[in-house]
Scaffold this motif. Structure first.
Motif, PDB file in Angstrom:
ATOM      1  N   THR A   1      -5.391   6.065  -0.644  1.00 42.52           N
ATOM      2  CA  THR A   1      -4.652   4.823  -0.465  1.00 42.52           C
ATOM      3  C   THR A   1      -4.625   4.044  -1.772  1.00 42.52           C
ATOM      4  O   THR A   1      -5.669   3.813  -2.385  1.00 42.52           O
ATOM      5  CB  THR A   1      -5.291   3.963   0.644  1.00 42.52           C
TER       6      THR A   1
ATOM      7  N   THR B   1       0.835  -1.197   0.000  1.00 43.24           N
ATOM      8  CA  THR B   1       0.000   0.000   0.000  1.00 43.24           C
ATOM      9  C   THR B   1       0.872   1.251   0.000  1.00 43.24           C
ATOM     10  O   THR B   1       2.016   1.235   0.446  1.00 43.24           O
ATOM     11  CB  THR B   1      -0.945   0.065   1.223  1.00 43.24           C
TER      12      THR B   1
ATOM     13  N   GLN C   1      -3.417   0.438  -3.612  1.00 41.82           N
ATOM     14  CA  GLN C   1      -3.090  -0.960  -3.353  1.00 41.82           C
ATOM     15  C   GLN C   1      -2.287  -1.492  -4.542  1.00 41.82           C
ATOM     16  O   GLN C   1      -2.744  -1.386  -5.680  1.00 41.82           O
ATOM     17  CB  GLN C   1      -4.368  -1.789  -3.189  1.00 41.82           C
TER      18      GLN C   1
END
Length: 189
Positions: free
Chosen positions: A20, A13, A22
């Motif tokens: 955020t 992450t 991923q």
């Protein structure tokens, strides 16, 4: 097949500007690396509708077909510089990113790592970066164009500063993380 479950937490992450991201990785095998040139021709017309000049330029295009571990195949556009090449049969890792701030259920492929040469290359990230920065809509582009026109071109300086900001706020940290993931993937092979 995604090996994101094997991706260490500190690499999986990244938080940028309150968003955020991923990261996921896919292992596979390069099937084919194709390079070709396309010629683009444009012309301008004078006030009478007659062609006044013709311009052409060549664009180098590169792509690589990859078979992932799950058997699916993907075609990836490679950078047009020749410093990164992949040969058929070489093990690769495809690095992707997804986020709730991007299109739902879409993984953007941001880098490709070649295990034989232990080199990696960033892939085209323009659409993803614009989506993250909120500048990808037609309305945003229209407002930017109007701003440049309304300020008699001075707005071009502002747009340049915005692009520089997107580069330092998104492109640089994302490419840094992609490099870290590539280095990690070389150690896993």
């Amino acid at each position: 097949m995604s090996i994101q479950d094997k991706l260490p937490e500190h690499l999986s992450t990244l938080r940028l500007k309150g968003k955020t991201l991923q990261f996921v990785v896919y292992r596979g095998t390069a099937l084919e690396d194709k390079t070709w040139s396309e010629t683009h021709v444009s012309s301008t017309h004078n006030g009478y509708g007659q062609v006044s000049s013709v311009q052409s330029h060549n664009v180098l295009k590169r792509e690589c077909w990859i078979r992932l571990e799950n058997g699916k195949e993907r075609v990836i556009s490679l950078p047009d510089d020749s410093s990164f090449a992949v040969r058929a049969g070489q093990a690769i890792t495809l690095i992707g990113v997804h986020s709730q701030y991007l299109e739902k259920d879409t993984v953007y492929y941001i880098a490709l790592a070649d295990h034989a040469s232990e080199k990696w290359a960033p892939l085209n990230q323009v659409t993803m970066i614009r989506r993250l920065a909120g500048t990808n809509s037609a309305a945003a582009q229209g407002l930017a164009n109007l701003f440049v026109l309304a300020t008699l071109g001075i707005g071009a300086i502002v747009l340049m500063l915005i692009n520089r900001s997107m580069h330092s706020n998104y492109v640089m940290p994302i490419n840094q993380r992609a490099q870290e993931i590539a280095q990690w993937s070389f150690q896993q092979a």
